[in-house]
Design an enzyme around this catalytic site. Structure first.
Site, mmCIF file in Angstrom:
data_model
loop_
_atom_site.group_PDB
_atom_site.id
_atom_site.type_symbol
_atom_site.label_atom_id
_atom_site.label_comp_id
_atom_site.label_asym_id
_atom_site.label_seq_id
_atom_site.Cartn_x
_atom_site.Cartn_y
_atom_site.Cartn_z
ATOM 1 N N HIS A 1 -1.527 -10.058 -2.403
ATOM 2 C CA HIS A 1 -1.795 -8.909 -3.267
ATOM 3 C C HIS A 1 -1.560 -7.334 -2.899
ATOM 4 O O HIS A 1 -1.377 -7.206 -1.516
ATOM 5 C CB HIS A 1 -3.203 -8.753 -3.951
ATOM 6 N N HIS B 1 -4.069 -1.336 1.062
ATOM 7 C CA HIS B 1 -3.346 -2.149 1.953
ATOM 8 C C HIS B 1 -2.519 -3.259 1.184
ATOM 9 O O HIS B 1 -2.615 -3.325 -0.103
ATOM 10 C CB HIS B 1 -4.472 -2.965 2.630
ATOM 11 N N GLU C 1 -3.400 -7.044 5.250
ATOM 12 C CA GLU C 1 -4.649 -8.000 5.421
ATOM 13 C C GLU C 1 -3.706 -9.357 5.516
ATOM 14 O O GLU C 1 -2.841 -9.608 5.031
ATOM 15 C CB GLU C 1 -5.185 -7.860 4.162
#
Ligand code: CO
Length: 136
Positions: free
Chosen positions: A7, A78, A128
Site C-alpha cells: 500500500h 510511506h 514499511e
C-alpha cells in the site's frame, strides 16, 4: 522476500473527511477503518488491484502521525512492501547497513507484522515492510 507493493499511505488530519473524498469523489471501494493502538494511528484502506491506498490519522490526537502532521500538514507518508518473511528480510537488510525505526516488528493493521526502515537509509523515503497475518 519482498512479494508486492502492499500500500501507499497518506497522512491526513481529518480521517472522516478524507474517507469521503476517496469513497464519494474518487469512487474507490472503502474497506473500513481500523484503530491500531500499538501505532497510535487510525487507518482506512481502499484496495486497488494489486495494492491499496492507506489513510493514516492520529489515534486520540497523539503518536507519530500527529508529529508528522504538525511538521508537514499532511501528505504522502510511506510506501509499504509486502513480505513473506519479515524476520529474514530485516536480517538481510540490516546486514547491508539499513537502519530500522524499531528493534523488532510490531502489530499493524489487519493483524499484520510491520517494521519501518529509517528514511535516512532510503534516500528520505519512509519504507514499511509488512507481513500479512496469513503469512505468519
Ligand atoms: Co502502512
Amino acid at each position: 522476500m519482498i512479494v508486492a507493493l502492499d500500500h501507499v499511505a497518506i497522512a491526513v488530519p481529518e480521517l472522516e473527511e478524507s474517507i469521503k473524498r476517496f469513497m464519494d469523489d474518487f469512487g474507490l471501494e472503502y474497506k473500513g477503518t481500523e484503530d491500531v493502538a500499538a501505532a497510535k494511528t487510525s487507518t482506512a484502506f481502499f484496495p486497488l488491484p494489486e495494492t491499496s491506498i492507506e489513510l493514516v490519522s492520529p489515534l486520540n490526537g497523539e503518536g507519530p502521525i500527529a508529529k508528522y502532521l504538525e511538521k508537514k500538514g499532511g501528505g504522502l507518508h510511506h510506501i509499504c512492501f509486502r513480505t513473506d518473511d519479515i524476520v529474514a528480510d530485516i536480517e538481510h537488510l540490516q546486514a547491508k547497513g539499513y537502519q530500522f525505526l524499531s528493534e523488532e516488528p510490531s502489530k499493524g493493521a489487519h493483524d499484520s507484522l510491520v517494521i519501518f526502515i529509517h528514511p535516512k537509509s532510503c534516500g528520505g523515503v519512509l519504507i514499511e515492510l509488512n507481513q500479512p497475518s496469513d503469512a505468519h
